[in-house]
Design a protein around this motif. Structure first.
Motif: not given
Length: 352
Positions: A125-132, A151-152
């Protein structure tokens, strides 16, 4: 202004332009690399140095939004993408990439619902923004592990909050492209893309790097879609700050120690920027985009607090979509050139 690019060999064969030469051709460009290595293990690092290892390049990838999807398409590995969230709107991508993107299943028009993501069958799963921090949006780490999904993160955006000092170059973006190239077995294609971006940035740098800091115009990104009452300011740790800096301008909010922050019009009026970017998100067509730009411009010219700003009175308003400056990708280098040509037209006379 450009810093060395990791793993890039500057050969003539790789000097492709940032425009059409970087579009994927619809085939899996990584096939020859994989053929020589079989299912060789690959690994990349996430934020905080977390290592993510795969026994073989992942073959079923889900992207959190259009930024990661576009990079994978440009790498020529679109056949590996089995789903995305925040899909690119019509007109956001070049035609060849748009055709490929249209074949990718949309798991969520915005954030992918947790059940769909965990049940997608993805191995990455390519994650652009990490949750706050403290915000539990989407699956928790243990739920990803139970579903067999690793997760990448795109470090240029997901790791922004932990960066020291402002972001002044696009090395984090090009590193992301190379990391995804390594992950998918498309390293050669990644190097071509990165060298094409560097060529564009070098062309700009040759013309604007000599401008003294104090003579560089000030610049404000007006995130129209984020609201006009309580503004969202683009700070020094955001990718857009690097785009602005490389273009030879000074982000008026570059000193705030974050990627974004809430602010008010009084702060903008006090800083009185020389130029303002009308940043609107893609609306799905050129006509719809222009309508949104018109609305943003109309607001600035009619709102009592902003109609007296230097940029507004002198009509120094750039129409550049938010995604081109704030999310990682090839468009960042293109935006650098677009801004620089607008701010310094005399320095680009005769340059195609």
């Amino acid at each position: 202004m450009w810093r060395p690019l990791s793993g890039v060999v500057l050969t003539a064969a790789l000097l492709t332009s940032c425009g059409g030469g970087d579009g994927a051709n619809g085939s899996d460009d990584a096939s020859t690399e994989r053929g020589g290595k079989g299912g060789s293990p690959v690994s990349v690092e996430n934020c905080d140095g977390e290592k993510v290892a795969f026994e073989a390049p992942p073959s079923k990838i889900v992207t959190s939004n259009a930024a990661g999807l576009e990079i994978l398409l440009r790498l020529g590995v679109g056949s590996k993408v089995i789903g995305t969230g925040f899909p690119p709107a019509k007109g956001a991508l070049p035609d060849d990439l748009a055709d490929q993107a249209a074949r990718v299943p949309v798991l969520g028009r915005t954030i992918i619902p947790k059940e769909k993501l965990l049940g997608s069958g993805a191995d990455a799963y390519i994650e652009t923004f990490r949750p706050a921090r403290g915000a539990h949006v989407g699956p928790r780490p243990q739920e990803f592990r139970a579903a067999g999904i690793q997760v990448v993160q795109l470090r240029s955006t997901a790791c922004a909050a932990g960066q020291t000092g402002p972001r002044e170059d696009l090395s984090a973006v090009t590193d992301d492209i190379e990391r995804l190239g390594t992950l998918t077995g498309a390293s050669s294609r990644a190097r071509e893309i990165v060298v094409g971006m560097k060529k564009t940035l070098d062309t700009v740098g040759e013309r604007v790097d000599s401008v003294p800091e104090e003579k560089r115009p000030t610049y404000f990104v007006f995130d129209f879609d984020a609201g006009t009452k309580e503004l969202t300011a683009v700070c020094g740790k955001q990718v857009a700050n690097a785009v602005i800096t490389l273009a030879g301008a000074r982000n008026v909010f570059r000193d705030c120690d974050a990627d974004y922050k809430k602010t008010g019009w009084e702060d903008v009026v006090d800083k009185n920027p020389d130029w303002i970017q009308l940043a609107v998100r893609n609306r799905g067509s050129g006509a719809a985009d222009e309508k949104a730009f018109d609305e943003a411009e109309s607001f600035l010219k009619s709102f009592p607090a902003t109609r007296g700003l230097t940029a507004v009175k002198k009509d120094r308003l750039l129409r550049i979509r938010s995604e081109r400056t704030s999310t990682p990708g090839v468009a960042n280098a293109e935006a650098v050139e677009q801004i620089a040509r607008t701010l310094y037209p005399d320095k680009f006379e005769g340059v195609r």
